[in-house]
Design an enzyme around this catalytic site. Structure first.
Site, PDB file in Angstrom:
ATOM      1  N   LYS A 200      92.815  50.945  57.712  1.00 26.43           N
ATOM      2  CA  LYS A 200      94.175  51.108  58.621  1.00 26.43           C
ATOM      3  C   LYS A 200      95.047  50.093  58.860  1.00 26.43           C
ATOM      4  CE  LYS A 200      94.886  54.659  60.659  1.00 26.43           C
ATOM      5  NZ  LYS A 200      95.781  55.530  60.081  1.00 26.43           N
ATOM      6  N   HIS A 328      91.892  63.941  55.931  1.00 26.57           N
ATOM      7  CA  HIS A 328      92.219  63.002  57.024  1.00 26.57           C
ATOM      8  C   HIS A 328      91.027  63.075  58.152  1.00 26.57           C
ATOM      9  CE1 HIS A 328      93.919  62.995  60.824  1.00 26.57           C
ATOM     10  NE2 HIS A 328      94.474  61.813  60.562  1.00 26.57           N
TER      11      HIS A 328
END
Length: 430
Positions: A200, A328
């Site tokens: 991320k 996701h």
């Protein structure tokens, strides 16, 4: 269907569980993640379960829609959808995220209310169907294309502990420098066996994030690597970064804002682009096709796409247009992870290992405790329905957390301003 198999009531229980100080484009995770637990009870005392979003806006629409299920059969999914659509109206102007930043994912946005509520009830009704048919949910979806579903290590830049120190620090420690990120990945891979790694990004200056990914590539040669700045980079920055990571990336997730920004990146790069931000419903899917499919991989999420069955339809569309599909995730517990596993197992066209935040959570809501990964994958439960049940003591404890934590809406921006009062959340930032 006999009357004893009709839905008698729907219980929605908000819960909260510890969430580490994970950095992202919008700011930083608050100490408590919010979810809600759905229990649909039939007249014969069977209970179908699910887990979904838990912010106040979601709790409000769930409470509004829940009475509409009374009297339906667990098999009446179309009737459920019709009733939900009549009661819950989409609103494209406000978000469950507080503050000024762009929402990181459509699951945080109330414009997806209809799809989110339908999904919340659909999974619990499928759990009931499986109990009644003595079959796992994956069989109701057409059967398993695979016996186990691969997941990816999901790395975050992070602080060692929350600024307010509401509880003991998590065991991962600080994750800022490249060496710390390699240590974070090593710990996660040793514990769970993951074969691929996602970082991320969008939280620190891009050169620091590139250095971290290059360190991961050196430490784990051959491991598929992804990076996701949540659209916090300009097109120019996105292209600079992808050049620096030439030969390293499996795919490039949401580097630049908007579908047209993604299309600019796609025209100048040969690395496939993935998204959970710009292709989030069928209209946006069509927009992507009209532009020549600059997004090559859809990271679906049954929580906001509208459930398990519609995600199967999405998979067929991806296959039709030669696009990849994966999944996701958000901060979640075992019921959501189990539903993802049934769904992913039922989809032959699953092209990449799925995301999961599960290693960042240290609580659980299901009987038997934490789900066990084998070589980075989860086996598909073979018991009736979802194959998991709620631990009543855990539900009581996590609901008590919700009652006392003081958090009702996710606010990554406000939390970040406790560390840096000048933080604006403006995007793209780099």
């Amino acid at each position: 269907m006999s009357k004893q198999h009709t839905i008698r009531r729907v219980h929605v229980t908000p819960i909260a569980f510890r969430d580490p100080p994970l950095l992202n484009a919008a700011g930083i995770h608050e100490p408590w993640a919010l979810r809600s637990i759905i229990q649909i009870e039939t007249s014969c005392a069977r209970v179908g379960i699910n887990e979904t979003y838990g912010d106040q806006a979601m709790l409000d629409v769930l409470a509004k829609a829940a009475p509409a299920l009374e009297g339906l059969s667990p098999w009446d999914l179309n009737a459920m959808e019709t009733r939900v659509r009549a009661l819950v109206q989409p609103d494209g102007h406000t978000s469950e995220f507080l503050g000024e930043q762009i929402s990181l994912a459509p699951g945080t946005h109330v414009s997806k209310n209809v799809a989110k509520v339908i999904s919340a009830f659909e999974v619990a009704m499928l759990d009931l169907q499986g109990q009644l048919a003595n079959a796992p949910v994956v069989d109701l979806l057409g059967g398993a294309a695979r016996d186990a579903v691969p997941f990816s290590a999901y790395l975050f830049f992070k602080y060692a502990e929350h600024i307010d120190k509401p509880y003991a620090a998590d065991p991962f420690g600080e994750g800022i420098a490249p060496a710390q990120m390699v240590a974070q990945a090593r710990r996660m891979i040793e514990q769970y066996g993951f074969k691929s790694i996602k970082l991320k990004a969008g939280a620190l200056p891009p050169e620091q994030e590139v250095a971290a990914l290059l360190a991961l590539a050196k430490a784990f040669p051959g491991a598929p690597l992804r990076i996701d700045p949540n659209a916090n980079w300009t097109v120019a920055t996105s292209l600079k970064v992808v050049e620096q990571l030439r030969g390293v990336l499996e795919y490039y997730e949401d580097p630049a804002p908007g579908l047209h920004g993604m299309a600019e990146v796609a025209r100048a790069s040969d690395v496939p682009l993935a998204t959970n931000m710009v292709v989030t419903d069928y209209k946006e899917f069509a927009d992507n096709v009209r532009l020549g499919c600059p997004v090559r991989i859809v990271l679906s999420d049954h929580h906001y796409w509208g459930g398990l069955r519609t995600t199967q339809q999405l998979a067929r569309l991806c296959q039709t247009f030669d696009m990849g599909l994966s999944m996701h995730s958000n901060s979640h517990l075992g019921i959501s992870l189990t539903a993802m596993t049934h769904l992913a197992a039922s989809v032959p066209h699953l092209a990449y290992a799925c995301d999961t935040h599960y290693p960042w959570q240290d609580e659980e809501i299901v009987q038997g405790g934490r789900l066990q990964f084998e070589n980075g994958s989860l086996r598909v439960p073979r018991g009736p329905g979802l194959g998991v049940s709620i631990d009543p003591q855990a539900l009581e404890r996590l609901h008590d957390n919700w009652l006392h934590c003081g958090t009702r809406n996710r606010d990554d921006l406000g939390q970040m301003r406790k560390y840096d009062p000048t933080f604006t959340g403006k995007q793209p930032r780099y």
